[in-house]
Design an enzyme around this catalytic site. Structure first.
Site, PDB file in Angstrom:
ATOM      1  N   GLU A  17       0.818  -1.220   0.000  1.00 28.48           N
ATOM      2  CA  GLU A  17       0.000   0.000   0.000  1.00 28.48           C
ATOM      3  C   GLU A  17       0.849   1.265   0.000  1.00 28.48           C
ATOM      4  O   GLU A  17       0.482   2.260   0.630  1.00 28.48           O
ATOM      5  CB  GLU A  17      -0.975   0.004   1.181  1.00 28.48           C
ATOM      6  CG  GLU A  17      -1.893  -1.201   1.173  1.00 28.48           C
ATOM      7  CD  GLU A  17      -3.056  -1.122   2.151  1.00 28.48           C
ATOM      8  OE1 GLU A  17      -3.128  -0.174   2.945  1.00 28.48           O
ATOM      9  OE2 GLU A  17      -3.910  -2.031   2.087  1.00 28.48           O
ATOM     10  N   GLU A  56      -4.580  -9.596   1.359  1.00 31.51           N
ATOM     11  CA  GLU A  56      -5.358  -9.559   2.597  1.00 31.51           C
ATOM     12  C   GLU A  56      -6.822  -9.674   2.186  1.00 31.51           C
ATOM     13  O   GLU A  56      -7.213  -9.115   1.164  1.00 31.51           O
ATOM     14  CB  GLU A  56      -5.221  -8.216   3.338  1.00 31.51           C
ATOM     15  CG  GLU A  56      -3.890  -7.976   3.989  1.00 31.51           C
ATOM     16  CD  GLU A  56      -3.783  -6.572   4.614  1.00 31.51           C
ATOM     17  OE1 GLU A  56      -4.779  -5.815   4.641  1.00 31.51           O
ATOM     18  OE2 GLU A  56      -2.681  -6.240   5.073  1.00 31.51           O
TER      19      GLU A  56
END
Ligand SMILES: *[C@@H]1O[C@H](CO)[C@@H](O)[C@H](O)[C@H]1NC(C)=O
Ligand SMILES: *[C@@H]1O[C@H](CO)[C@@H](O)[C@H](O)[C@H]1NC(C)=O
Ligand SMILES: *[C@@H]1O[C@H](CO)[C@@H](O)[C@H](O)[C@H]1NC(C)=O
Ligand SMILES: *[C@@H]1O[C@H](CO)[C@@H](O)[C@H](O)[C@H]1NC(C)=O
Ligand SMILES: *[C@@H]1O[C@H](CO)[C@@H](O)[C@H](O)[C@H]1NC(C)=O
Ligand SMILES: *[C@@H]1O[C@H](CO)[C@@H](O)[C@H](O)[C@H]1NC(C)=O
Ligand SMILES: *[C@@H]1O[C@H](CO)[C@@H](O)[C@H](O)[C@H]1NC(C)=O
Length: 558
Positions: free
Chosen positions: A169, A274
């Protein structure tokens, strides 16, 4: 008299190797966009995130995912691994994802226990705070390269490392897609390093989910070829999407079909790095496992990582599927755990396509820049440690930190020094980097402390080498070994002779600086859900350097 000659030794070694091979975990490799075990079976990641949350110091809205400032290395905790292994086995996982590890610690016990249980690891190379490319002032520099290489070296002896992630990210919105070239350069250099070491470990990136107008070109950018020669030398092998679209009891059509369509033509392997949205009430049913590991998704995705084994809190909810007793010795499972175990146990993804019929990956040209995707196809150079060391030793004024945790101070000082330099007619352009323009200052690949020494030296020289101009309130020292007739600029141009070179990096001789006190810097925690780009704590001063640009109008890149 017994001869214990070479043949006997050889056969002993062979016997040991054979015995080992019987139990050895299979090597996983990528063919095109699929993963296969050595026997040619399709490999799907049935994973769980495995790291306790570190300390979250910034609890403001600026830190929506609760990115921690510290981490606990779960793979260095032998008794923790022994405690958890039966539970990981019950869950039916074949992979754990770990967000930060401490390369100075010993990981033998955990790694071999996991390997023996058929469990691979996906290891993020980043660390909290200054251990990741900073999305607000990005650089791909020697300090990060060295950190990544030290981790790879610490794990290279294990047979169950599936992938190394070069970022998590880092890009988190269309407005910072200009950070992507630094991440892609990291993937390129790590790939060259692994190739030189004859390692087949995959190179990954874990992306935030977000609007298609940057999420999709970002995924394509990480696996594209800027040279338009169908070369994979700058491409990742494994794209991770942190995806929380499925909440509670949903359906493939309701939660995943759009994402499936967006990635229909993707060229390398992909998985959910995730997943596991926390519904407003009730336990997580984990019914998305059946969709993710089904023929609806198998054309693109190779499984995913459920978030998270240990408890972790963020604005998006309370994650976790076990709790530990107060002495950390006993595990209690929750309904989330039982549900996930049931779903992983029932999953039966198709064993297709066969490896022989899987197409090799093609590496297409990169996405075109536009207002929602800013990344240039010109990447920063490979950071050159010896060039930066040459520079540092030749500079007239050097940053001599008075505290061991100097990151924030160095940032403030860069601001100060660039401001002063601007007022005296100089610029900080040599230390700057611009991933949208594709322009990288001559020393943008050096450690931040070297950049600071460079700017301090330029200022000191602009003040006719008045000793006071190198003081910076006690943070700078005149370098008595440097020639007084040579400027910082000329030291830089002689030390950094080929500023845009790319090459296979080599690890620093003595996995150096980290040796320090072996501090229990350990600690780690999933960032965010594990994010790895530090929000507040990074190289703070660089952020406000932007202000210098605006205010003085002097600070332009190249
Ligand atoms: C992206 O990161 C910045 C901090 O660097 C944070 O303020 C912002 O909320 C994040 N955005 C998203 C969409 O997560
Ligand atoms: C920019 O390009 C990407 C594809 O690479 C596209 O998805 C996105 O919508 C484009 N943005 C704009 C503003 O056109
Ligand atoms: C999901 O469906 C099951 C079975 O109908 C139900 O027991 C459970 O409460 C549901 N969970 C959520 C979070 O909606
Ligand atoms: C339990 O583990 C946590 C995280 O590693 C640690 O902070 C805490 O001190 C431990 N507690 C005990 C009693 O060992
Ligand atoms: C790295 O820098 C050193 C010192 O200037 C130089 O000798 C070397 O050739 C550089 N390496 C590459 C691959 O450019
Ligand atoms: C982060 O900063 C600390 C000192 O505050 C330093 O020891 C460490 O090497 C830095 N790490 C990187 C990757 O720059
Ligand atoms: C070093 O720089 C920091 C940040 O500008 C400042 O707070 C500090 O007083 C300076 N001097 C010393 C000796 O730390």
């Amino acid at each position: 008299m017994k001869s214990f000659g070479a043949p006997a030794l050889v056969s002993l070694v062979l016997a040991a190797l054979l015995a080992y091979n019987v139990h050895a975990i299979s090597q996983v490799s990528r063919t095109g966009r699929y993963l296969y075990t050595a026997d040619g079976s399709r490999f799907y990641i049935k994973g769980v995130a495995y790291q306790q949350q570190g300390i979250v110091t910034d609890t403001s809205a600026n830190n929506p995912f609760g990115e921690p400032s510290t981490f606990i290395d779960p793979l260095a905790d032998a008794s923790g691994c022994a405690r958890d292994l039966p539970y990981l086995t019950q869950l039916g996982v074949n992979t754990v994802r770990v967000y930060s590890v401490d390369s100075t610690q010993n990981h033998d016990s955990c790694m071999s226990a996991l390997s023996g249980a058929g469990i691979y690891t996906i290891i993020d190379l980043t660390l909290p705070l200054n251990g990741s490319i900073d999305r607000s002032s990005p650089a791909w520099s020697t300090n990060l390269l060295d950190q990544y290489l030290a981790t790879i070296d610490a794990f290279s002896k294990y047979d169950n490392v599936l992938a190394y992630n070069v970022g998590n990210e880092v890009v988190n919105s269309s407005s910072n897609t200009n950070v992507a070239p630094f991440v892609k350069a990291a993937a390129r250099d790590i790939k060259a390093y692994l190739t030189a070491k004859k390692s087949n470990v995959l190179i990954g990136y874990a992306a935030i989910d977000g609007s298609d107008d940057f999420r999709d070109p970002l995924a394509n950018y990480f696996s594209c070829d800027p040279s338009n020669t169908n070369s994979g030398s700058t491409a990742i092998d494994l794209f991770g999407l942190n995806n929380y679209e499925w909440c509670g009891n949903s359906t493939f059509e309701g939660s995943y079909s759009d994402t499936e369509n967006s990635f229909a033509g993707y060229n390398v392997a992909a998985y959910f790095s995730e997943y596991g949205c926390v519904p407003p009430s009730g336990a997580r049913p984990w019914t998305e496992v059946a969709a993710l590991l089904s023929s609806d998704m198998s054309p693109v995705w190779s499984g995913g990582i459920a978030f998270s084994y240990f408890p972790a809190a963020s604005a998006a909810g309370q994650f976790g599927m076990i709790t530990l007793s107060s002495d950390n010795k006993t595990v209690s499972t929750t309904t989330d755990f039982t549900n996930l175990a049931t779903e992983y146990g029932a999953a039966a993804p198709p064993n297709t396509p066969a490896q022989a019929s899987a197409a090799a990956a093609a590496f297409p040209s990169c996405p075109t820049q536009n207002s929602t995707f800013l990344a240039s196809t010109t990447l920063p150079a490979t950071p050159n440690l010896s060039a930066c060391e040459c520079l540092e030793s030749g500079l007239s004024c050097q940053f001599t930190p008075v505290v061991s945790d100097y990151t924030v101070v160095a940032g403030q000082l860069i601001n100060t020094a660039c401001g002063l330099l601007g007022q005296s007619g100089g610029t900080c352009s040599d230390i700057a980097a611009d991933g949208a323009a594709g322009t990288y200052g001559l020393i943008s690949g050096c450690d931040p402390t070297v950049k600071l020494s460079y700017v301090m030296s330029k200022y000191y020289e602009s003040q006719n080498r008045n000793v006071q101009a190198c003081s910076f309130a006690g943070n700078g020292t005149v370098n008595s070994h440097a020639s007084t007739s040579v400027s910082a600029t000329s030291v830089a141009s002689s030390c950094i002779a080929s500023p845009s070179a790319t090459f296979a990096p080599t690890a620093p001789a003595s996995t150096t600086k980290s040796s320090s006190t072996g501090t229990t810097t350990s600690a780690g925690g999933p960032k965010k859900n594990g994010a790895s780009t530090l929000v507040g704590g990074g190289f703070v001063g660089m952020v406000s350097m932007g202000v210098v640009v605006v205010v003085s109008g002097m600070w332009t890149v190249m």
